[in-house]
Write an enzyme that holds these catalytic residues in place. Structure first.
Site, short mmCIF file in Angstrom:
data_model
loop_
_atom_site.label_atom_id
_atom_site.label_comp_id
_atom_site.label_asym_id
_atom_site.label_seq_id
_atom_site.Cartn_x
_atom_site.Cartn_y
_atom_site.Cartn_z
N LYS A 178 0.89 -1.18 0.00
CA LYS A 178 0.00 0.00 0.00
C LYS A 178 0.91 1.22 0.00
O LYS A 178 1.37 1.68 1.05
CB LYS A 178 -0.88 -0.03 1.25
CG LYS A 178 -2.21 0.71 1.15
CD LYS A 178 -2.14 2.19 0.90
CE LYS A 178 -1.80 3.03 2.08
NZ LYS A 178 -1.56 4.45 1.71
N GLU A 253 8.98 0.73 11.20
CA GLU A 253 10.18 1.53 10.87
C GLU A 253 9.70 2.97 10.83
O GLU A 253 9.16 3.43 9.82
CB GLU A 253 10.66 1.16 9.46
CG GLU A 253 11.50 -0.07 9.42
CD GLU A 253 12.96 0.24 9.68
OE1 GLU A 253 13.26 1.27 10.32
OE2 GLU A 253 13.79 -0.56 9.26
N CYS A 287 14.50 10.01 7.07
CA CYS A 287 14.41 9.70 8.50
C CYS A 287 15.78 9.62 9.17
O CYS A 287 15.87 9.65 10.39
CB CYS A 287 13.64 8.41 8.70
SG CYS A 287 14.22 7.12 7.60
N GLU A 382 10.04 15.78 14.32
CA GLU A 382 10.53 15.59 12.95
C GLU A 382 10.07 16.75 12.08
O GLU A 382 8.87 17.03 12.02
CB GLU A 382 9.93 14.31 12.37
CG GLU A 382 10.88 13.16 12.34
CD GLU A 382 10.35 12.03 11.48
OE1 GLU A 382 9.14 11.78 11.46
OE2 GLU A 382 11.19 11.38 10.83
P1 NAD Z 1 2.84 8.55 7.18
O1 NAD Z 1 2.88 7.85 8.48
O2 NAD Z 1 1.96 9.74 7.05
O3 NAD Z 1 2.40 7.57 6.02
C1 NAD Z 1 3.06 6.34 5.81
C2 NAD Z 1 2.07 5.38 5.20
O4 NAD Z 1 1.06 5.11 6.18
C3 NAD Z 1 1.35 5.90 3.96
O5 NAD Z 1 1.17 4.84 3.04
C4 NAD Z 1 0.02 6.36 4.52
O6 NAD Z 1 -1.01 6.33 3.55
C5 NAD Z 1 -0.23 5.37 5.63
N1 NAD Z 1 -1.07 5.87 6.72
C6 NAD Z 1 -1.24 7.15 7.13
N2 NAD Z 1 -2.10 7.22 8.16
C7 NAD Z 1 -2.49 5.95 8.42
C8 NAD Z 1 -3.36 5.35 9.39
N3 NAD Z 1 -4.02 6.10 10.28
N4 NAD Z 1 -3.51 4.01 9.38
C9 NAD Z 1 -2.83 3.25 8.49
N5 NAD Z 1 -2.02 3.75 7.54
C10 NAD Z 1 -1.84 5.08 7.51
O7 NAD Z 1 4.35 8.87 6.81
P2 NAD Z 1 4.85 9.71 5.57
O8 NAD Z 1 4.56 11.13 5.90
O9 NAD Z 1 4.37 9.10 4.31
O10 NAD Z 1 6.43 9.41 5.61
C11 NAD Z 1 7.30 10.10 6.39
C12 NAD Z 1 7.57 9.35 7.69
O11 NAD Z 1 8.14 8.08 7.40
C13 NAD Z 1 8.55 10.05 8.58
O12 NAD Z 1 8.11 10.00 9.91
C14 NAD Z 1 9.83 9.24 8.41
O13 NAD Z 1 10.71 9.32 9.48
C15 NAD Z 1 9.29 7.87 8.22
N6 NAD Z 1 10.28 7.03 7.54
C16 NAD Z 1 11.00 6.14 8.28
C17 NAD Z 1 11.96 5.35 7.66
C18 NAD Z 1 12.77 4.35 8.46
O14 NAD Z 1 13.53 3.61 7.86
N7 NAD Z 1 12.63 4.29 9.77
C19 NAD Z 1 12.19 5.46 6.28
C20 NAD Z 1 11.43 6.37 5.55
C21 NAD Z 1 10.48 7.15 6.20
#
Ligand code: NAD
Length: 479
Positions: A178, A253, A287, A382
């Protein structure tokens, strides 16, 4: 404009008739549409993945490995096209997108090899009848796939995050990817390439839609065995809460807030160059980006001047040009979020440099802030934008204490030419990754992940493969 449905069981289909626009963050114009899936679409995807699991779990590691190698080759043949699409959809530069795809190819090739060499404790006779040399039974230990894995991925490294989650497929699970609704396009291409090299129907599925609806449904679904999320800490908490209803395995993650600690004996010029690259990498939407720079008091002023000089040389602009260092942020929402951090700086925090940006596109200027407050938002939350935040410290223990004083635990770096200090400080840092005299490099063979509110999941390496298996003890009675 292309309208994408879900890729489920080898077919493109959708029950929902509601579509979401996908934008190019540089032009701010739509480039595609994706279906915003409903409950029936989610159920169809789960059924397809469950059906495919019956056969896929019985494939040999060698068969899976061959398909992974073919997928990596197909990605390599399509690298330029994939990089262009990733850049157009995410806003990252073409150079960065190409690096992402190169690394993803290497990750897939690593999984192809590693899935053939999973390890467990040696099988053997551990039970006896009590009489010497009279075995009661033989124990075998196996690594079994979990079943159906749902992988919810973010917008900052779309194709790379999707590839990381394919670790689950390499060890015999089927997957429902997804992608973020902002950046779904290269994940769709990945599924098309997987189909072209012969992955059986239903092994790799892609479902589209918003996180608040589709992501939540996946987390709650009773026929999904594991939900893997790369995303924000807030989403991680929500997914963990929803997944608890079915006690499915949760692989998280999440966010990071990496410290970059520069001691007085470090190579100042090198550190001041690397800190700019590491803070603004992917427009700061990373991240592991250097988000909090702690510099020893004795070199602080000089360091700030060097950072400013380096920041002035960064080219912010059209991501399709090879001369551009960073492109726009992914969305208007992200642009507003980053701006609000700079508009609401703490009392001691001062902007010492801001770059120019193009008029159109979701840009934020590179911004150097000095004297950030340890308890302030810039340090604790962040930001995910091209901000270089600097502060000074006086002692090693103060640097360690401040570096550890956040709720995240993903990555960190230490800059010193004193090996003893480097080892001492890296031992004291509570992060899953510590770089010494560098910041950012990841390799396929080593795990990537964190602790605290970063979540404990591991991507890459043999450990990522293990996370998508369970241990089964098979006991053969010998009496
Ligand atoms: P996000 O949490 O908004 O979204 C991530 C995914 O989760 C998307 O596919 C989104 O549609 C889905 N999502 C959002 N709300 C949801 C919910 N309530 N229930 C289920 N799914 C949901 O994150 P983002 O803004 O897309 O990405 C940035 C974040 O990702 C930052 O916090 C970053 O640190 C993290 N990140 C971490 C790593 C790592 O390796 N630890 C790598 C890349 C990004």
């Amino acid at each position: 404009m292309k309208r994408w449905k879900n890729y489920v069981g080898g077919a493109w289909e959708a029950h929902s008739t509601h579509y979401l626009e996908v934008l190019n963050p540089y032009t701010e114009k739509p480039i595609a549409e994706i279906v915003d899936s409903d409950k029936q679409d989610v159920d169809t995807a789960v059924e397809a993945a469950r059906k495919a699991f019956k056969d896929w779990k019985n494939t040999t590691p060698g068969e899976r490995s061959n398909l992974f190698l073919k997928l990596a080759d197909a990605m390599e043949h399509n690298k330029q096209r994939l990089a262009k699409l990733e850049s157009e959809n995410q806003g990252k530069t073409i150079a960065m997108a190409t690096m992402d795809i190169d690394f993803s190819i290497d990750n897939i090739r690593f999984y192809a090899g590693a899935c053939r060499a999973l390890t467990t404790q040696a099988s053997g006779i551990y039970a006896d009848t009590g009489k010497k040399h009279t075995p009661l039974g033989e124990s075998l230990l196996k690594r079994e796939p979990l079943g159906v894995v749902a992988a919810v991925t973010p917008w900052n490294y779309p194709i790379m995050m999707a590839c990381w989650k394919l670790a689950s497929v390499a060890v015999g699970n089927t997957i429902i990817l997804k992608p973020s609704s902002l950046t779904p396009l290269t994940t769709i291409e990945l599924a098309l390439l997987a189909e072209s090299v012969g992955f059986p129907k239903g092994v790799i599925n892609v479902i589209q839609g918003s996180g608040e609806t589709v992501g939540r449904m996946l987390a709650m679904h009773s026929d999904i065995d594991c939900i893997a999320l790369t995303g924000s800490t807030e989403t991680g908490k929500e997914i963990m809460r929803l997944a608890s209803q079915t006690l499915k395995k949760v692989h998280l993650e999440l966010g990071g807030k990496a410290p970059f600690i520069v001691f007085e004996d470090a190579d100042l010029k090198k550190a001041a160059k690397y800190v700019v690259d590491a803070s603004i990498v992917n427009s700061g939407q990373d991240c592991t980006a250097a988000a909090r720079v702690y510099v020893h008091d004795s070199i602080y002023q000089k360091f700030i001047q060097e950072v400013k000089k380096n920041a002035e040389n960064v080219v912010v602009g059209d991501p399709s040009k090879s001369s551009t260092t960073i492109g726009p942020l992914v969305s208007k929402k992200q642009q507003e979020k980053v701006s609000s951090f700079i508009q609401n700086l703490g009392k001691t925090e001062k902007v010492v440099f801001q770059s120019k940006v193009p008029k159109n596109g979701f840009f934020h200027p590179i911004t150097v802030v000095k004297d950030f407050e340890q308890k302030g938002n810039l340090c604790q939350r962040e930001v995910f934008g091209p901000i270089i935040a600097l502060a000074s410290f006086k002692t090693e223990s103060e640097a360690i204490e401040k570096a550890n004083d956040v709720s995240y635990g993903l990555a960190s770096s230490v800059w010193t030419n004193n090996i003893k200090k480097a080892v001492e400080v890296s031992n004291a840092l509570d992060f899953g990754e510590v770089w010494i005299n560098d910041h950012l490099p990841l390799v396929s063979e080593m795990p990537h992940g964190g602790l605290k509110q970063t979540g404990g999941g591991r991507d890459l390496s043999i450990y990522a493969l293990e996370e998508y298996t369970y241990l089964k003890h098979v006991y053969i009675g010998l009496t």
